[in-house]
Design a protein around this motif. Structure first.
Motif, PDB file in Angstrom:
ATOM      1  N   GLU A   1       0.820  -1.210   0.000  1.00  0.00           N
ATOM      2  CA  GLU A   1       0.000   0.000   0.000  1.00  0.00           C
ATOM      3  C   GLU A   1       0.848   1.252   0.000  1.00  0.00           C
ATOM      4  O   GLU A   1       1.866   1.308   0.651  1.00  0.00           O
ATOM      5  CB  GLU A   1      -0.905   0.021   1.233  1.00  0.00           C
ATOM      6  N   ASN A   2       0.389   2.210  -0.767  1.00  0.00           N
ATOM      7  CA  ASN A   2       1.124   3.452  -0.865  1.00  0.00           C
ATOM      8  C   ASN A   2       0.130   4.581  -1.116  1.00  0.00           C
ATOM      9  O   ASN A   2      -0.385   4.728  -2.220  1.00  0.00           O
ATOM     10  CB  ASN A   2       2.133   3.347  -2.013  1.00  0.00           C
ATOM     11  N   PRO A   3      -0.161   5.377  -0.077  1.00  0.00           N
ATOM     12  CA  PRO A   3      -1.212   6.394  -0.180  1.00  0.00           C
ATOM     13  C   PRO A   3      -0.997   7.371  -1.324  1.00  0.00           C
ATOM     14  O   PRO A   3      -1.943   7.794  -1.988  1.00  0.00           O
ATOM     15  CB  PRO A   3      -1.156   7.120   1.163  1.00  0.00           C
ATOM     16  N   GLU A   4       0.261   7.719  -1.569  1.00  0.00           N
ATOM     17  CA  GLU A   4       0.536   8.709  -2.613  1.00  0.00           C
ATOM     18  C   GLU A   4       0.201   8.138  -3.993  1.00  0.00           C
ATOM     19  O   GLU A   4      -0.468   8.765  -4.805  1.00  0.00           O
ATOM     20  CB  GLU A   4       2.020   9.069  -2.538  1.00  0.00           C
ATOM     21  N   TYR A   5       0.682   6.914  -4.230  1.00  0.00           N
ATOM     22  CA  TYR A   5       0.394   6.248  -5.506  1.00  0.00           C
ATOM     23  C   TYR A   5      -1.099   5.979  -5.647  1.00  0.00           C
ATOM     24  O   TYR A   5      -1.663   6.099  -6.719  1.00  0.00           O
ATOM     25  CB  TYR A   5       1.151   4.918  -5.604  1.00  0.00           C
ATOM     26  N   GLN A   6      -1.715   5.591  -4.521  1.00  0.00           N
ATOM     27  CA  GLN A   6      -3.154   5.293  -4.545  1.00  0.00           C
ATOM     28  C   GLN A   6      -3.935   6.535  -4.992  1.00  0.00           C
ATOM     29  O   GLN A   6      -4.845   6.439  -5.812  1.00  0.00           O
ATOM     30  CB  GLN A   6      -3.623   4.833  -3.156  1.00  0.00           C
ATOM     31  N   ALA A   7      -3.551   7.691  -4.460  1.00  0.00           N
ATOM     32  CA  ALA A   7      -4.254   8.933  -4.810  1.00  0.00           C
ATOM     33  C   ALA A   7      -4.094   9.233  -6.302  1.00  0.00           C
ATOM     34  O   ALA A   7      -5.039   9.652  -6.981  1.00  0.00           O
ATOM     35  CB  ALA A   7      -3.715  10.085  -3.967  1.00  0.00           C
ATOM     36  N   GLU A   8      -2.893   8.977  -6.807  1.00  0.00           N
ATOM     37  CA  GLU A   8      -2.618   9.224  -8.227  1.00  0.00           C
ATOM     38  C   GLU A   8      -3.456   8.274  -9.104  1.00  0.00           C
ATOM     39  O   GLU A   8      -4.050   8.677 -10.106  1.00  0.00           O
ATOM     40  CB  GLU A   8      -1.125   8.952  -8.468  1.00  0.00           C
ATOM     41  N   PHE A   9      -3.492   7.023  -8.662  1.00  0.00           N
ATOM     42  CA  PHE A   9      -4.286   6.005  -9.366  1.00  0.00           C
ATOM     43  C   PHE A   9      -5.774   6.404  -9.378  1.00  0.00           C
ATOM     44  O   PHE A   9      -6.418   6.418 -10.428  1.00  0.00           O
ATOM     45  CB  PHE A   9      -4.088   4.646  -8.675  1.00  0.00           C
ATOM     46  N   ASP A  10      -6.298   6.762  -8.199  1.00  0.00           N
ATOM     47  CA  ASP A  10      -7.715   7.142  -8.087  1.00  0.00           C
ATOM     48  C   ASP A  10      -8.035   8.333  -8.984  1.00  0.00           C
ATOM     49  O   ASP A  10      -9.071   8.354  -9.652  1.00  0.00           O
ATOM     50  CB  ASP A  10      -8.072   7.494  -6.633  1.00  0.00           C
ATOM     51  N   ALA A  11      -7.119   9.302  -9.008  1.00  0.00           N
ATOM     52  CA  ALA A  11      -7.360  10.507  -9.813  1.00  0.00           C
ATOM     53  C   ALA A  11      -7.428  10.138 -11.291  1.00  0.00           C
ATOM     54  O   ALA A  11      -8.281  10.636 -12.039  1.00  0.00           O
ATOM     55  CB  ALA A  11      -6.246  11.518  -9.563  1.00  0.00           C
ATOM     56  N   LYS A  12      -6.527   9.241 -11.702  1.00  0.00           N
ATOM     57  CA  LYS A  12      -6.511   8.827 -13.112  1.00  0.00           C
ATOM     58  C   LYS A  12      -7.818   8.105 -13.467  1.00  0.00           C
ATOM     59  O   LYS A  12      -8.423   8.352 -14.509  1.00  0.00           O
ATOM     60  CB  LYS A  12      -5.308   7.910 -13.354  1.00  0.00           C
ATOM     61  N   ILE A  13      -8.246   7.227 -12.582  1.00  0.00           N
ATOM     62  CA  ILE A  13      -9.501   6.482 -12.810  1.00  0.00           C
ATOM     63  C   ILE A  13     -10.672   7.471 -12.877  1.00  0.00           C
ATOM     64  O   ILE A  13     -11.502   7.396 -13.784  1.00  0.00           O
ATOM     65  CB  ILE A  13      -9.745   5.456 -11.675  1.00  0.00           C
ATOM     66  N   ASP A  14     -10.709   8.404 -11.937  1.00  0.00           N
ATOM     67  CA  ASP A  14     -11.822   9.365 -11.893  1.00  0.00           C
ATOM     68  C   ASP A  14     -11.870  10.236 -13.141  1.00  0.00           C
ATOM     69  O   ASP A  14     -12.938  10.643 -13.588  1.00  0.00           O
ATOM     70  CB  ASP A  14     -11.730  10.251 -10.639  1.00  0.00           C
ATOM     71  N   ALA A  15     -10.696  10.507 -13.696  1.00  0.00           N
ATOM     72  CA  ALA A  15     -10.643  11.351 -14.894  1.00  0.00           C
ATOM     73  C   ALA A  15     -10.909  10.534 -16.160  1.00  0.00           C
ATOM     74  O   ALA A  15     -10.870  11.072 -17.277  1.00  0.00           O
ATOM     75  CB  ALA A  15      -9.274  12.024 -14.974  1.00  0.00           C
ATOM     76  N   GLY A  16     -11.140   9.226 -16.000  1.00  0.00           N
ATOM     77  CA  GLY A  16     -11.411   8.371 -17.163  1.00  0.00           C
ATOM     78  C   GLY A  16     -10.150   8.047 -17.949  1.00  0.00           C
ATOM     79  O   GLY A  16     -10.218   7.688 -19.128  1.00  0.00           O
ATOM     80  N   GLY A  17      -8.996   8.152 -17.315  1.00  0.00           N
ATOM     81  CA  GLY A  17      -7.733   7.866 -18.006  1.00  0.00           C
ATOM     82  C   GLY A  17      -7.412   6.367 -18.009  1.00  0.00           C
ATOM     83  O   GLY A  17      -8.147   5.561 -17.443  1.00  0.00           O
ATOM     84  N   TYR A  18      -6.305   6.032 -18.674  1.00  0.00           N
ATOM     85  CA  TYR A  18      -5.897   4.630 -18.761  1.00  0.00           C
ATOM     86  C   TYR A  18      -4.760   4.319 -17.797  1.00  0.00           C
ATOM     87  O   TYR A  18      -3.835   5.111 -17.630  1.00  0.00           O
ATOM     88  CB  TYR A  18      -5.439   4.300 -20.183  1.00  0.00           C
ATOM     89  N   ILE A  19      -4.832   3.138 -17.195  1.00  0.00           N
ATOM     90  CA  ILE A  19      -3.737   2.621 -16.388  1.00  0.00           C
ATOM     91  C   ILE A  19      -2.898   1.737 -17.308  1.00  0.00           C
ATOM     92  O   ILE A  19      -3.463   0.915 -18.047  1.00  0.00           O
ATOM     93  CB  ILE A  19      -4.292   1.769 -15.212  1.00  0.00           C
ATOM     94  N   GLU A  20      -1.594   1.918 -17.292  1.00  0.00           N
ATOM     95  CA  GLU A  20      -0.725   1.122 -18.159  1.00  0.00           C
ATOM     96  C   GLU A  20       0.038   0.081 -17.339  1.00  0.00           C
ATOM     97  O   GLU A  20       0.122   0.172 -16.107  1.00  0.00           O
ATOM     98  CB  GLU A  20       0.244   2.028 -18.934  1.00  0.00           C
ATOM     99  N   ALA A  21       0.620  -0.894 -18.063  1.00  0.00           N
ATOM    100  CA  ALA A  21       1.225  -2.052 -17.399  1.00  0.00           C
ATOM    101  C   ALA A  21       2.255  -1.658 -16.336  1.00  0.00           C
ATOM    102  O   ALA A  21       2.343  -2.298 -15.290  1.00  0.00           O
ATOM    103  CB  ALA A  21       1.869  -2.955 -18.446  1.00  0.00           C
ATOM    104  N   LYS A  22       3.022  -0.603 -16.614  1.00  0.00           N
ATOM    105  CA  LYS A  22       4.100  -0.258 -15.680  1.00  0.00           C
ATOM    106  C   LYS A  22       3.663   0.708 -14.592  1.00  0.00           C
ATOM    107  O   LYS A  22       4.446   1.037 -13.705  1.00  0.00           O
ATOM    108  CB  LYS A  22       5.302   0.293 -16.450  1.00  0.00           C
ATOM    109  N   ASP A  23       2.418   1.158 -14.658  1.00  0.00           N
ATOM    110  CA  ASP A  23       1.913   2.070 -13.622  1.00  0.00           C
ATOM    111  C   ASP A  23       1.670   1.312 -12.323  1.00  0.00           C
ATOM    112  O   ASP A  23       1.363   0.116 -12.338  1.00  0.00           O
ATOM    113  CB  ASP A  23       0.574   2.695 -14.051  1.00  0.00           C
TER     114      ASP A  23
END
Ligand code: ACO
Length: 311
Positions: free
Chosen positions: A1-23
């Protein structure tokens, strides 16, 4: 778990962006994707079997060429999807092992038998039709490699759906016997096709989280409804009826109402007790074992190539 990365991930999901393999991604997101993409890949590969059954018995050269191309496409989709799953850190061997040992799920629909040539048309029309309905929204799912794989897959599925419908239109212009064959195939495949979308939303354990993550863009029930509404009109043009006396237009809802789905049958098939489960799995295991020498030869060839390079 990593709160900083989690926040970045959540923001990307909320914005409708794509998660890539290395993210960075939450472990549960990764596991859900491995589950869904591998089940999807297995479905494509097992899905080759019911139709492969008719390649040698296609009625004309043209129909045979179409069916061959279609079954090969399904194989390609499976390989494409295994590759997408591999980007999440699982190996193809692990995934195939889960399939061959009966641990992995694949779509319920492929455990029904193909009894007549009309079944090939109905699979294209209804089964591939349902598949496209479910897969178009996946082209916009949050995991980049899966979303991109779906674009090409959907184009090919669209050809599959049309060839099925065209086959059925041809049969419906034929003899009374041919028309009866089409109606019989529709009677057998209709309910299993609408089961493909999975349990009702209220009984779907994965839906809420998958929707939150942007993996599931449209719910099981909404997709099923869209499919039913579209298909009823196509059935009219074709001149067949669906085996559901409760299927009728509801002007208030702006949709067709439909009868109760037999979920006991669905879960029985999903849990390995459908008409075809044992045969399908046996056919896959045999193909894997019969192909062992090809894999060994390829590895040996590669070993020799590398050895030559280092001479
Ligand atoms: N056949 C077999 N299993 C199914 C089916 C089905 N038709 N529908 C749902 N299930 C399983 C789910 O995999 C899940 O099992 P699990 O938790 O053990 O993995 C369980 O039933 C509960 O269902 P849901 O919570 O609704 O599961 P999920 O959110 O994964 O939704 C769905 C199911 C809609 C099929 C989704 O996984 C999906 O969109 N998959 C990608 C498309 C796909 O696999 N298509 C294959 C058939 S089409 C073709 O190959 C031509």
């Amino acid at each position: 778990e990593n709160p900083e990365y989690q926040a970045e991930f959540d923001a990307k999901i909320d914005a409708g962006g794509y998660i890539e393999a290395k993210d960075w991604m939450p472990e549960a997101y990764r596991k859900t994707l491995v589950r869904q993409i591998s089940q999807h890949a297995h479905s494509e590969i097992v899905g080759m079997l019911p139709e492969g059954n008719w390649i040698t018995r296609a009625p004309t050269l043209k129909r045979k060429a179409i069916l061959l191309a279609k079954v090969q496409d399904e194989g390609g989709h499976g390989l494409y999807l295994y590759a997408a799953a591999e980007t999440l850190g699982v190996s193809r061997d692990e995934l195939l092992d889960a399939l061959h040992t009966g641990k992995a799920k694949y779509s319920s629909i492929f455990n029904y038998p193909t009894l007549t040539w009309a079944d090939i048309g109905v699979i294209g029309w209804l089964v591939d039709g349902a598949a496209i309905m479910n897969q178009i929204p996946l082209c916009k799912c949050s995991y980049g490699p899966y979303a991109r794989a779906m674009v090409r897959i959907c184009k090919e599925e669209s050809f599959h759906q049309r060839q099925g419908y065209d086959l059925l239109l041809t049969m419906m212009k034929g003899t009374d016997e041919q028309r009866a064959m089409v109606q019989d195939a529709v009677n057998r495949w209709w309910w299993p096709s609408i089961m493909m979308f999975g349990p009702h939303d209220k009984d779907s354990p994965n839906s809420a989280q998958s929707s939150r993550w942007g993996i599931k863009r449209i719910s099981n029930d909404d997709l099923r409804q869209k499919f039913i509404d579209a298909t009823v009109e196509q059935a009219k043009v074709l001149g067949v009826t669906m085996p559901d006396p409760e299927l009728k237009w509801n002007a208030e809802r702006g949709h067709h109402d439909y009868g109760a789905i037999d979920w006991d049958e669905f879960w029985s098939v999903v849990n390995g007790h459908g008409q075809g489960n044992v045969d399908r799995l046996a056919a896959r295991v045999k193909a894997w074992e019969d192909g062992a020498w090809v894999r060994e030869a390829a590895l040996e060839h590669e070993r020799k190539r590398v050895a030559r390079e280092h001479q």
